[in-house]
Design an enzyme around this catalytic site. Structure first.
Site, PDB file in Angstrom:
ATOM      1  CD  GLU A 138      -3.145   0.893   2.063  1.00 40.98           C
ATOM      2  OE1 GLU A 138      -2.790   0.481   3.174  1.00 40.98           O
ATOM      3  OE2 GLU A 138      -4.287   1.300   1.804  1.00 40.98           O
ATOM      4  CG  ASP A 139       2.236   2.671   3.415  1.00 40.49           C
ATOM      5  OD1 ASP A 139       1.067   2.862   3.017  1.00 40.49           O
ATOM      6  OD2 ASP A 139       2.549   2.577   4.606  1.00 40.49           O
ATOM      7  CG  ASP A 153     -12.713  -7.913  41.222  1.00 40.32           C
ATOM      8  OD1 ASP A 153     -12.577  -6.672  41.311  1.00 40.32           O
ATOM      9  OD2 ASP A 153     -13.479  -8.457  40.419  1.00 40.32           O
TER      10      ASP A 153
END
Ligand code: MN
Length: 739
Positions: free
Chosen positions: A81-82, A266
């Site tokens: 993509e880049d 708890d």
């Protein structure tokens, strides 16, 4: 030189080398170097070289215990993509193989989705779609690691962007991690998301935790050791697990249950798993001997299980320095039920709705992850993940980015109706990913579907009822016909009933049929015959349901002794076609085209014959031959004068592509090949034979035949052609029942 370049993954390589798993280190190095080449010169917004991101993702992927290909894909996940000018998916496939390419493609395709202002059902669909689109669960694992690193570096983004990414992480990715049994990833994502969604709340809780527990980082370890020694001394076979609540889970408890920080008992918890129910109580006794219990905090879910079958003993005790912690004690079997047995269990814990199915489907995955051990070959282990998780659903996007879940095989029409009834009813076309597609196409996962509507749309088509896959769409189409097309429904419904009458050889007049239909309608709670026709017409009742009632009614009142058919030579004047099915087109009534009409059964006009319209009381306009005796009779009654309308065929004779069914009787001498001769003649004239049967008489036969023809001159030419066949004695037209 290469040694120098490998420096950023030195740490990772050491870990991989020292593990006892089989990794292809050369391939991993190659993937890193390739990614480094691709991203060279690119920077993260933080100012670091871009490659730091894929390296961090690869480290997380390796820490999850994933295989060589997953680690390679982690390095390469942003390259396609880049760096479009340097590489593409095909190149990655050639160098690193199918699986790596599949993962890179999968991670690339899961785009950022805006979850702001979306309802819970939409978000649930988004989660499911991510899984369905991934094809291989490793894609999700890599994506989660990618998201984790992006969350860790989110501070560099602008405010609005941060919020959107944090929201998506909280609503989509953290729940996914939870479902996949990746508790640590889930908690990491939640804590970071909270930090950006409610920075003040996050800081407040964090400060409280640090002040109260921060100095006690070894607290739970000490408790574990102390309890272990005690249980060993008591000769109990057990396993033990400690847990520390995260910022987000404390935050959620405080805000959801409106508790103050001091009421969170708890924060630390200890889970003890033993062999038998009796041992649960023994261990409880030992714990209470060791620590002071907090009043009102003891719960016996063994004798009284929770509605979801959860069984366990819970108690809260005070440890060193007054720090409370929860102890859960249960058997292995109870633990199993709690962890995997009931999908509702962790839905209950995470407060989710409407996700039973996905829970069930993913249940086995969390089992696999939990039972994974280091001696297994990671490739072999992960092979089991190659499954189609949601094979019975398709997830598509609306143009606005909402996700819609459709059953497998659903069409664009189903999609339109799932958006809104009005969208379906006004649909005139559709696009898939920007391209016009036939409305009966089936969209695929991830497709962007757009419905084209028009206010001048005449509404859905009856054919759609046979195309749609969802009952939702089918019901909505029926509702439309019920409401909008009463006249048309009545004609369609009446036709269906006529078909029943014809098929069952129940002969009666229109008026008699109407009377029968009225009686049947009343018997099933309707007002009159037209209601019944209407209901059959829009599909509200199936005609098979009323068939026996109609038959009963007919037999009770109208069954006649069979009579001999009169023999009439066909001429253009008295010939009559029967069973015409065309309900509207082709006739202009009072100057109006496209009127819903019905052709009268008494005279059955064919195109080319003079016709006239008669407005009936129950079911629209019926078209008669102008010289139909019923018309002359009706004229005699003054009441009827205003009910006649001008009608004419809307086509020159012979030009119509529609066909009309006509019944004929052919009298022949008994000759075996005659049927063949007639069929050949008809085929030659391109006439369809709709039905055929023969009756043997003494020395002769009658062939009853229903044929389709275009108009009166076509019909006449068929008759004269058949009449000229050797051994044909006579051809007659069968008249419909007449009044
Ligand atoms: Mn990335």
């Amino acid at each position: 030189m290469t040694e120098e370049r490998l420096k950023p993954i030195e740490h990772l390589l050491t870990i991989l080398e020292s593990s006892n798993r089989k990794y292809d280190l050369e391939k991993i190095k190659k993937a890193f170097l390739y990614a480094d080449d691709m991203h060279i010169g690119q920077m993260r917004q933080s100012g670091e070289p871009y490659i730091s991101h894929p390296v961090a993702v690869a480290e997380s992927v390796a820490a999850l215990g994933l295989d060589t290909d997953s680690i390679c894909a982690a390095f390469l996940h942003d390259t396609v993509e880049d760096c479009p000018d340097k590489t593409d998916l095909e190149t990655v496939r050639k160098i690193f193989g199918n699986d790596v390419a599949l993962f890179v493609d999968g991670v690339t395709k899961i785009k950022s989705i805006n979850v702001e202002d979306k309802e819970e059902t939409h978000i649930e669909n988004i989660r499911k779609m991510l899984l369905a689109m991934s094809k291989d669960i490793r894609v999700i694992f890599i994506k989660l690691c990618d998201r984790m690193h992006n969350m860790h570096t989110l501070y560099v983004k602008k405010d609005a962007k941060r919020r959107a990414i944090a929201l998506e992480t909280m609503h989509v990715y953290a729940p996914l991690a939870h479902r996949l049994g990746m508790q640590r990833v889930k908690q990491d994502l939640e804590d970071y998301a909270l930090k950006y969604l409610d920075p003040i709340g996050y800081d407040e809780v964090k400060k409280n935790i640090d002040e109260k527990y921060g100095k006690n980082i070894y607290f739970i370890e000490n408790v574990k050791n102390f309890v272990s020694a005690k249980l060993e001394a008591a000769n109990i076979n057990f396993s033990l697990k400690g847990r520390v609540k995260t910022v987000y889970s404390v935050y959620r408890k405080m805000f959801n249950q409106n508790k103050s920080f001091d009421e969170i008992y708890d924060f630390y918890a200890l889970r003890i798993i033993v062999d038998t129910e009796l041992e649960c109580y023994t261990v409880l006794g030992l714990i209470h001997e060791m620590y002071k219990s907090v009043p009102g905090r003891f719960k016996d879910y063994i004798s009284t299980p929770k509605p979801n079958m959860y069984q366990s003993l819970h108690t809260t005790v005070i440890g060193k320095d007054g720090i409370p912690f929860e102890v859960q004690i249960r058997t292995r079997e109870m633990h199993h039920v709690a962890e995997y047995g009931i999908a509702a269990h962790w839905k209950y814990k995470s407060g989710e709705k409407s996700s039973v199915d996905i829970d069930k489907k993913l249940d086995w995955i969390s089992k696999l992850i939990d039972t994974e051990n280091d001696t297994k070959d990671p490739d072999e282990f992960l092979h089991a993940f190659k499954i189609d998780i949601f094979h019975d659903e398709t997830f598509v996007f609306t143009p606005k980015g909402d996700v819609v879940a459709l059953p497998l095989g659903a069409t664009l029409i189903d999609f339109a109706y799932s958006i809104h009834t009005g969208v379906g009813n006004k649909m005139i076309g559709a696009k898939i990913n920007g391209r016009i597609a036939p409305i009966d196409s089936e969209p695929k996962n991830g497709d962007i579907v757009e419905v084209i509507t028009s206010n001048s749309s005449k509404g859905p088509s009856r054919d759609w009822l046979n195309i749609v896959k969802t009952s939702e769409a089918r019901n909505k189409i029926r509702q439309w016909f019920k409401k909008e097309r009463r006249q048309e429904n009545i004609i369609v419904g009446k036709n269906e009933i006529e078909k029943i009458f014809n098929r069952k050889h129940m002969h009666c007049t229109d008026a008699e049929m109407e009377e029968i239909a009225t009686t049947v309608a009343k018997r099933i709670g309707m007002i009159d015959a037209s209601d019944l026709y209407n209901a059959i017409g829009y599909g509200g009742i199936s005609y098979t349901k009323v068939e026996s009632k109609l038959t009963d009614e007919y037999e009770r009142n109208y069954k006649k002794e069979p009579v001999k058919e009169p023999v009439i030579e066909p001429t253009p004047q008295n010939s009559a076609a029967v069973k015409k099915r065309k309900s509207s087109g082709g006739v202009i009534v009072d100057g109006e085209e496209g009127c819903a009409v019905k052709f009268a059964k008494c005279c059955n006009p064919l195109p080319g014959e003079e016709i006239i319209g008669f407005i009936t009381k129950g079911y629209g306009i019926s078209i008669h031959k102008a010289d139909c005796p019923n018309i002359s009779n009706a004229y005699a009654n003054e009441e009827n004068v205003n009910r006649f309308v001008k009608a004419e065929w809307n086509m020159p004779s012979g030009s119509s592509s529609s066909t009309y069914e006509s019944a004929i009787k052919i009298y022949v001498t008994n000759r075996i090949s005659i049927l063949a001769d007639i069929s050949v003649a008809l085929a030659d004239m391109r006439v369809d034979i709709v039905s055929i049967n023969t009756q043997n008489l003494d020395g002769a036969s009658i062939i009853n035949m229903v044929i389709s023809c275009k108009d009166i001159s076509h019909f006449n030419s068929i008759v004269s052609r058949v009449r000229n066949i050797k051994d044909v004695i006579r051809v007659t037209r069968v008249l419909g029942a007449s009044t």
